[in-house]
Structure formats: structure tokens, C-alpha cells
Design an enzyme around this catalytic site. Structure first.
Site, PDB file in Angstrom:
ATOM      1  CG  ASP A 172     -46.714  29.719 -39.295  1.00 31.75           C
ATOM      2  OD1 ASP A 172     -46.989  29.749 -40.394  1.00 31.75           O
ATOM      3  OD2 ASP A 172     -45.417  29.789 -38.741  1.00 31.75           O
ATOM      4  NE  ARG A 280     -67.164  43.302 -51.446  1.00 33.06           N
ATOM      5  CZ  ARG A 280     -67.619  45.040 -51.599  1.00 33.06           C
ATOM      6  NH1 ARG A 280     -66.892  45.712 -51.080  1.00 33.06           N
ATOM      7  NH2 ARG A 280     -68.742  45.059 -52.005  1.00 33.06           N
ATOM      8  NE  ARG A 476     -52.738  64.325 -15.589  1.00 32.49           N
ATOM      9  CZ  ARG A 476     -51.764  63.202 -15.592  1.00 32.49           C
ATOM     10  NH1 ARG A 476     -51.664  62.547 -14.565  1.00 32.49           N
ATOM     11  NH2 ARG A 476     -50.909  62.886 -16.509  1.00 32.49           N
ATOM     12  CB  VAL A 534     -48.475  56.090 -21.656  1.00 30.63           C
ATOM     13  CG1 VAL A 534     -49.443  55.954 -22.669  1.00 30.63           C
ATOM     14  CG2 VAL A 534     -48.279  57.515 -21.050  1.00 30.63           C
TER      15      VAL A 534
END
Ligand code: ADP
Ligand code: ADP
Length: 789
Positions: A172, A280, A476, A534
Site C-alpha cells: 500500500d 455483511r 481449435r 497459457v
């Protein structure tokens, strides 16, 4: 192994830089951050490699002030197995004394006693501000020490110049000029884990609800206080979204968020304001600091650590202290002083100059382009960064938008890659916001020619960001053999533009389509692809969507495999990675996991290399190091298979170590996308859609769209620092179509680095390493075809 072929040229090589006779000290300071250890390891190993003496300074500046055992010489082995450990192994502390002149005088004395005149400081803005001050005071401190008789004239002479290099390690920080800081990506991983967990719990009963409505989410950050009256409009938005059937809204509040009057906005305050909604609160707190560092942080920190040593070796008495950093994919050095000045952000904010603060914070923040930006709340930026977030914020804005008459089809092509869904979601929503009608194509080009094409609406892509694989379905199949049918489908659905999100087949497919424009006027529409695979083997882009998730899968597994063997005897792991012929995953995964050797297709090797590598490991095992890690890309060599390498290592290592092998397989494609892939996917797809809008407008003449020039079939890729649109036809020459890889791959430069960190002697080309830049001209020049969001 053979090094890169040497061209006679202007390249600079690392081996010509010597650290002999130099002493380098490294310290981590301020709040700890994941990846600091990787940086320390890189500094130590690179320092030792060049012949310097390297010291740890334990406990940050406190250790420097206290001296004694806090300052210890580091050895090669002392940083082994550090890469995967969170936090900082050498300790970090806050130090009041260093803020005082007396403290810094003591620290200077401790350094001079050990002839340490090179300092690597890894920390946040506070730590680097301290470093800057220390450097400015250095000669004064030496004079004082001499006056007090603590050091002699000779020592003062010998240590007259203090070189400092900083690395921003902080989850931070407000440090301007650095878009990538060590630790942020890991913090984003933690945040996303928590948010995903909340989502899954909620979705269980949400399953009953027909669709997730796409209400506005809110983000409160210190830099951009909401408009006055935000409470009412927020509650109204919440009610609206609930009435549309939404059962879940996520509001993210950054530490330090304030309104325009400077009053804090806290989660407690929001709970009160949101009374009537079931609310919450999850405070992420230290969760953000836990866990192991992400692959990205390890790679970033390792690259920066090496850069830091380079910067120290190259420093002369006149070189300013600098911060090493990466911009995009490019190493840069920035003067520490300028960076420190930029910490005026805080000041601007205190004075409520908010626009100024956003500007000071750097380009990534305001342009919404973020990879590893700063502070924790950027987790939400990562889910939906700023301007895109603003774009998505209101559905009603989209509805109000004038409808264009354009139809845009989106498809996934190739193998699934994490982040594809985030890209589709972003494309669909940006497309709708820009007034287009969006069409989803299932199963790539195969679905296209079969007519699996349907309109896709805003709400259909709800919750897609965090999901792995391809929800549209991907194949593909190449379009070349089905051009008639594809043209027919384009006619039937009146498709005016194509966005293809995918891998190598997407690229080849786009080449085929654009090459057939002469024959089919239907194909004379703007088309753009964003690389998602990937393998990261697409020409025209340094990175592709999905490879970061795969890298994390590889490093996680390597960590686990290494751990599984702790306590047992000496062992070497041989691990096979995916990537086709592209050695990216193996190499960069190897860098992140601390591999000893990585076998890839791009760097030929023979039996002598294999033998030398086994010998290297045998030597290493004679030290305290007990683990070896060898990565092998699946197609690195037809005959030196994973089994072969395993058997060779087993036989040659007999008596010293035993071996295990592991083929990682498809786990590398799947799983929840990493923050980077969500972020990158969202960003590039948004940018691609904006290009489509522009190109559609330019090619709309006489009542129809006609686009047949080269630059209307583009690939959007990340090149060094910028995102650029490149005509696919121009990328042909850069492509090795047989092996499905680009002819030049930037990451090959990282191989020597990986080898050096594994104690190999190698040649390292540093001509490309960080040049000193200035914070003020930080903004990258983007090419004409590129627009900033
Ligand atoms: P961070 O580096 O993460 O921002 P801090 O602001 O706590 O963390 O700074 C870490 C340490 O750096 C401090 O404990 C102090 O020793 C030193 N430091 C910070 N600011 C200064 C300063 N203005 N002058 C001298 N030392 C400083
Ligand atoms: P958005 O795309 O704006 O996140 P979605 O349509 O994906 O919205 O999801 C609907 C609601 O679910 C949103 O209001 C948002 O709060 C929440 N949500 C969905 N996915 C995520 C996510 N990955 N992280 C955080 N919140 C999410």
C-alpha cells in the site's frame, strides 16, 4: 548450455561489470510484502556472482543503527529456499531512531566500519524517503564521524560516495513512478480469494435466481471521494438493483476512504447507511499480507533485484540514487529524489486537491490500466478497473446510449485459457455501452460456420470475471476450409465486426479470414484479436491472457512438490510444463520457482549439456542445499524426453541424489484466473472493443461497413510498455509457423538471469537494462494506432 549467439554489436555484457572490492548491503524496511525475499535473494546472488561482498542488514533501519550482529555477510546458500516464503526473512522493523540525525550518524558509522558504500533498500515510500535523506546527508555524516574521531581520514575518503538503489516493496504505497511494486500482486491474490469465496457462498442460493442482475457496485477510495449526496444515490442504486432481482452487491471500501468534506467513509458507516439491506462486512486486513508470494511478485522481485545490483555497479559518484522498477514489461530506473517528491500525493489529498492526487498517482491509476498498482483496494480495480468500472457502473447509462446499428460477434478460439471469460464479459459490456448489439459465438470458428451465434446481453456475462476456462466454448478449428459458410453466417446475422479472443489458432484464423477478403465481401469487416493462451506464444504480444494463471499453477505445484520432500534425503525433481514449442512457461515458471535448469526448444542442448547440468547439481548437493528443480518444456527435444532426462539424472546422480518426475498437464490451463489475467483480460478486451467502434465508424460508408485494408484486421498486443494494434498480416514475418512461436521472444533475456541465480556462469546481455528516466516524462509514448482508454 550454449549462450545466445553473439552478434558483433553494441551490446553490453554483465560479465564486464565487476563488483570485486565492493560491499553491498541489502535491507527490507517498513511493512513487509510478499516477494521481498525474492528481491533479497536476487541481490545477494547477483552481488556474489559479480564478486562483491554482500551483507544482510536485519530488521531494517533498526539493524543499521544498532549494527553488531544485525549486519551479517550473506552467502549463496543463506538465501536458498527463500523464494517461496512470504514476508521478509531478514526482518523489517519501524525505526524511530533513523528519523533522527543521531540515528543516521550511528547507521553511517556502522556502514563505514564495514566499507559498505552500496545500499539496496526494499520498502515503501517512508523507507525510500529515509534512504534519500541518508544519501543527501552522507558526506556531512562522514565529516561528523571524522570530527568525533570515530573514523579516520582514510576511511572517510574511501567511503566518500554512498550509492543507493531502492525497490518499492509495499502493498500500500503511494510511490509515484512505479506501476509495479513488489507485493501488490500477491495481495490481489489474497483479496480475490476472499471475494471469490464470498461469491461462491452467495451463489449457492443465488442459483435459484434466474440471472444475476448487473447492478452498480461501489468502490470508495481516498483519491476519489464520491460526489455529495452519494449516500442517497447509493441506496437508490442498491434498491434498484435489488428490485431487478440482484441478491448480492459488493461494495469495496479502501482504508482511508473519505467524502468531499474529508469525513471518513468506513464500513461501519456504510452498514448504517445500508440499513434495510442485509449487509455483511468482511475486513480483509492482514489476510492481504499472508500466504506465499505470487509468481508475478517473485519474477518482478527477482528482475528488480538483479537490476538493483546492475545499477549499483554502474553508479558513479555523480549518479543520483535511483529506484528500479518495471514499466509495462520494461525495466527502468527513476531518480529516487524525484520519486520522493512525487509523494506529494498525500499532501495534495490532504488539501483536498483530488484531481491533482489522481494525476500524481500516475497514469495507470487514472487510465484504468493496472497490473500491479498500488494499494490494497486496487483489488477491486483488478476486478473492474477504474474507468472501465465507471463505464460499467450504470446499466441505465448503457440503456440511454444511442443504439448503433452495428452487430459485433465475440468468440474464443484455441485451447481454454484463464481470463478468457473476463475478456468476453468486458467486451460484451463495453460493446453494449458503446451502442452495439453483441453476439456470442459458441465453440470458436467451428460454431461460427455451424451458426451457433446468439445475441448476448449485459446480464448474461454476470459473474464471469472469476471463472476459469471458456464459458463460450472454444475450439481449435481454423476458418480457412469453411469460408463459404462463415460468410453466409456473417450475412445471416448481419455481423459488422469480429472480436476473437484466443491463441495461435485465433491468429492464424484471422490471417486466413483477412486473406480471403478479396473473395468474400462479407469478410470486409473490422476484426481484432486479443491473445489468450497459457503458452504465451503469440507474435505481436509480450504477454497473453492466461499465462499468468498458468505460471501460478506451476509455481504452486513446484512449491508443493519441493515441500513434500522436506526432511528426506537429497532429491531432484524433473517437471514437465506445457507450452507447445514455446519455452515461456518453463523459463519464467523456472525463474519464479527457483529452478536449477530449464530445458526449452528455443535453446538447443545436447548430451554434454545434460551431463554438465547433472554435475552442477551434484556439486550443489555437496553444500547445505538438498533440493534440485529441473523444468522441461514438453516439446523441448524429441529424443530427450522427460523420461530420458529422468533416467539420466537418476543414473548419474546415483549415490548423491534421487529423482522424481512430474508432468503438470492441463491443470496449467484451468482454475480460477489470477488477478493479473482478470485484469489484463478486462483491459485488453475493452480496448479492442473501442478500436472496433472507431474502425466501424471509419469504414461505414454508403450505408454499409466496408473494411478491407490491412489495418482493419489487427492483433492487440502488449509490446514493452504499450498496448498496440498491429495488422496481423504484418506479423507474418515475425512468426515461426512450423513451431507456432514468434521468431523473437523477449523472455529469452530472462534465461541468463535464471541461470545466474542457479549459480551458473553465463553471459548476460544488459544493454537493455533500465535507463535512467524521469518521473515527469513517465507516460509512455503510445503508437498512433494505440489509444488510451
Ligand atoms: P514504509 O517504508 O512501508 O512506507 P514507514 O513509513 O513506516 O514504512 O517507514 C519505514 C521506516 O523508514 C521508518 O520506521 C523509518 O525508520 C524510516 N523512515 C520513514 N520516513 C523517514 C524519513 N522521513 N526520514 C528518515 N527515515 C524515515
Ligand atoms: P459485475 O460484473 O459488475 O461484477 P456481475 O454481473 O459479475 O457484476 O455480478 C453481479 C453481482 O455480483 C455484482 O453486483 C457484483 O457485486 C457481484 N460479483 C460478481 N462477480 C464478482 C466478483 N468476481 N467479485 C466481486 N463481486 C462480484
Amino acid at each position: 548450455m550454449a549462450g545466445a549467439p553473439k552478434r558483433q554489436d553494441t551490446r553490453k555484457f554483465f560479465e564486464n561489470l565487476s563488483g570485486a572490492g565492493k560491499c553491498i548491503a541489502v535491507l527490507t524496511s517498513g511493512g513487509d510484502a510478499q516477494g521481498m525475499n525474492a528481491a533479497v535473494r536476487a541481490v545477494v546472488r547477483m552481488g556474489i556472482y559479480v564478486g562483491a561482498k554482500v551483507y544482510f542488514i536485519h530488521e531494517g533501519y533498526q539493524g543499521m543503527v544498532d549494527g553488531g550482529d544485525n549486519i551479517k555477510e550473506a552467502t549463496w546458500e543463506s538465501v536458498s529456499s527463500m523464494l517461496q516464503v512470504g514476508g521478509t526473512v531478514i526482518g523489517s522493523a519501524r525505526c524511530k531512531e533513523f528519523r533522527t540525525h543521531e540515528g543516521r550518524l550511528k547507521a553511517a558509522h556502522n556502514l563505514v566500519q564495514r566499507s559498505i558504500t552500496n545500499l539496496c533498500v526494499i520498502g515503501g515510500d517512508g523507507s525510500l524517503t529515509g534512504a534519500n535523506l541518508f544519501r543527501e546527508e552522507w558526506s556531512g555524516l562522514l565529516t561528523e564521524l571524522q570530527q568525533q574521531g570515530l573514523i579516520d581520514e582514510e576511511a572517510a575518503q574511501k567511503n566518500s560516495a554512498l550509492h543507493i538503489v531502492g525497490m518499492v516493496g509495499s502493498i500500500d504505497n503511494d510511490f509515484c513512478g512505479t506501476d509495479m511494486t513488489i507485493g501488490t500482486d500477491s495481495a490481489l491474490h489474497r483479496i480475490i480469494e476472499v471475494v471469490d469465496a464470498i461469491m461462491t457462498t452467495a451463489q449457492r442460493y443465488l442459483a435459484l435466481v434466474s440471472a444475476l442482475a448487473c447492478g452498480a457496485d461501489w468502490v470508495f477510495i481516498p483519491e476519489m471521494p464520491p460526489e455529495d449526496g452519494w449516500e442517497d444515490s447509493m441506496c437508490q442504486k442498491l434498491s434498484e438493483s435489488r428490485s431487478r432481482g440482484s441478491r448480492l452487491n459488493i461494495i469495496i471500501v479502501a482504508e482511508g476512504a473519505i467524502d468531499r468534506q474529508g469525513q471518513p467513509i468506513t464500513s461501519d458507516f456504510l452498514v448504517v447507511r445500508c440499513l434495510g439491506f442485509d449487509t455483511r462486512v468482511t475486513i480483509l486486513g492482514h489476510v492481504q499480507r499472508g500466504g506465499t508470494p505470487s509468481a508475478f511478485d517473485r519474477i518482478l522481485a527477482s528482475r528488480m533485484g538483479v537490476e538493483a545490483v546492475l545499477a549499483l555497479l554502474e553508479a558513479s559518484a555523480n549518479t543520483p540514487a535511483c529506484v528500479v522498477s518495471l514499466v509495462g514489461n520494461q525495466a527502468v530506473r527513476l531518480p529516487l529524489m524525484e520519486c520522493v517528491q512525487m509523494v506529494k500525493v498525500q499532501k495534495a489529498m490532504d488539501e483536498k486537491k483530488f484531481e491533482e492526487a489522481v494525476r500524481l498517482r500516475g497514469r495507470y491509476f487514472s487510465s484504468g490500466i493496472s497490473r500491479g498498482c498500488w494499494n490494497t483496494w486496487l483489488g477491486c480495480i483488478c476486478l473492474r478497473f477504474f474507468c472501465i468500472f465507471r463505464l460499467f457502473l450504470s446499466v441505465s447509462a448503457a440503456l440511454r446510449h444511442p443504439q448503433s446499428s452495428f452487430n459485433v460477434a465475440v468468440l474464443n478460439v484455441g485451447a481454454p485459457a484463464a481470463g478468457m471469460n473476463a475478456a468476453v464479459r468486458s467486451a460484451v459490456r463495453v460493446g453494449i455501452t458503446e451502442g452495439h448489439k453483441m453476439f456470442a459465438v459458441n465453440d470458436g470458428f467451428e460454431g461460427f460456420y455451424k451458426g451457433q451465434i446468439k445475441e448476448i446481453k449485459w446480464g448474461d456475462v454476470g459473474g464471469w470475471t472469476g471463472q476459469g476456462g471458456s464459458l463460450l466454448g472454444t475450439k481449435r478449428t481454423l476458418p480457412g476450409k469453411h469460408l463459404d459458410k462463415i460468410a453466409e453466417q456473417i450475412r445471416i446475422h448481419n455481423i459488422n465486426a469480429l472480436l476473437v479472443i484466443g491463441g495461435f489458432e485465433a491468429y492464424v484464423g484471422l490471417l486466413e479470414l483477412s486473406a480471403a477478403r478479396d473473395k468474400y465481401t462479407e469478410l470486409c469487416v473490422p476484426m481484432v484479436m486479443v491473445p489468450a493462451t497459457v503458452s504465451n506464444n503469440i507474435p505481436g504480444s509480450d504477454l497473453s491472457i492466461g499465462s499468468d494463471t498458468a505460471l501460478n499453477a506451476i509455481t504452486d505445484t513446484c512449491d508443493r512438490i519441493k515441500q513434500s520432500a522436506s526432511g528426506t534425503k537429497r532429491r531432484v525433481f524433473i517437471i514437465e510444463t506445457m507450452g507447445g514449442y514455446c519455452g515461456y512457461l518453463a523459463t519464467v515458471g523456472g525463474l519464479a520457482a527457483g529452478a536449477d535448469t530449464v530445458y526449452i526448444y528455443e535453446e538447443a542442448f545436447d548430451i554434454r549439456d545434460l551431463q554438465a547440468n547433472v554435475e552442477h547439481l551434484t556439486q550443489k548437493m555437496k553444500t547445505s542445499i538438498q533440493r534440485g528443480l529441473v523444468l522441461r518444456n514438453e516439446n523441448c527435444n524429441e529424443n530427450f524426453t522427460t523420461d530420458f532426462i529422468y533416467q539420466l539424472y537418476s543414473e548419474e546422480g546415483r549415490g548423491t541424489f534421487d529423482c522424481r518426475k512430474n508432468i503438470l498437464g492441463h491443470m496449467q490451463q484451468g482454475g480460477a484466473p489470477s488477478p493479473f489475467d482478470r485484469n489484463f483480460g478486462t483491459k485488453v478486451a475493452a480496448k479492442a472493443m473501442q478500436w472496433i467502434t472507431r474502425t466501424l465508424k471509419d469504414s461505414y460508408k454508403g450505408g454499409r461497413v466496408f473494411a478491407n485494408s490491412e489495418d482493419t484486421a489487427c492483433l492487440l498486443g502488449m509490446r514493452r510498455r504499450a498496448l498496440v494494434f498491429q495488422p496481423v498480416s504484418q506479423l507474418r514475418d515475425e512468426t515461426d509457423f512450423v513451431h507456432r512461436i514468434p521468431k523473437e521472444q523477449w523472455w529469452l533475456k530472462l534465461r541468463p538471469l535464471m541461470k545466474i541465480l542457479a549459480k551458473y556462469k553465463t553471459s548476460y546481455d544488459v544493454s537493455d537494462s533500465g535507463q535512467l528516466e524521469h518521473v515527469t516524462r513517465f507516460r509512455a509514448k503510445e503508437s498512433n494506432t494505440t489509444a488510451t482508454i
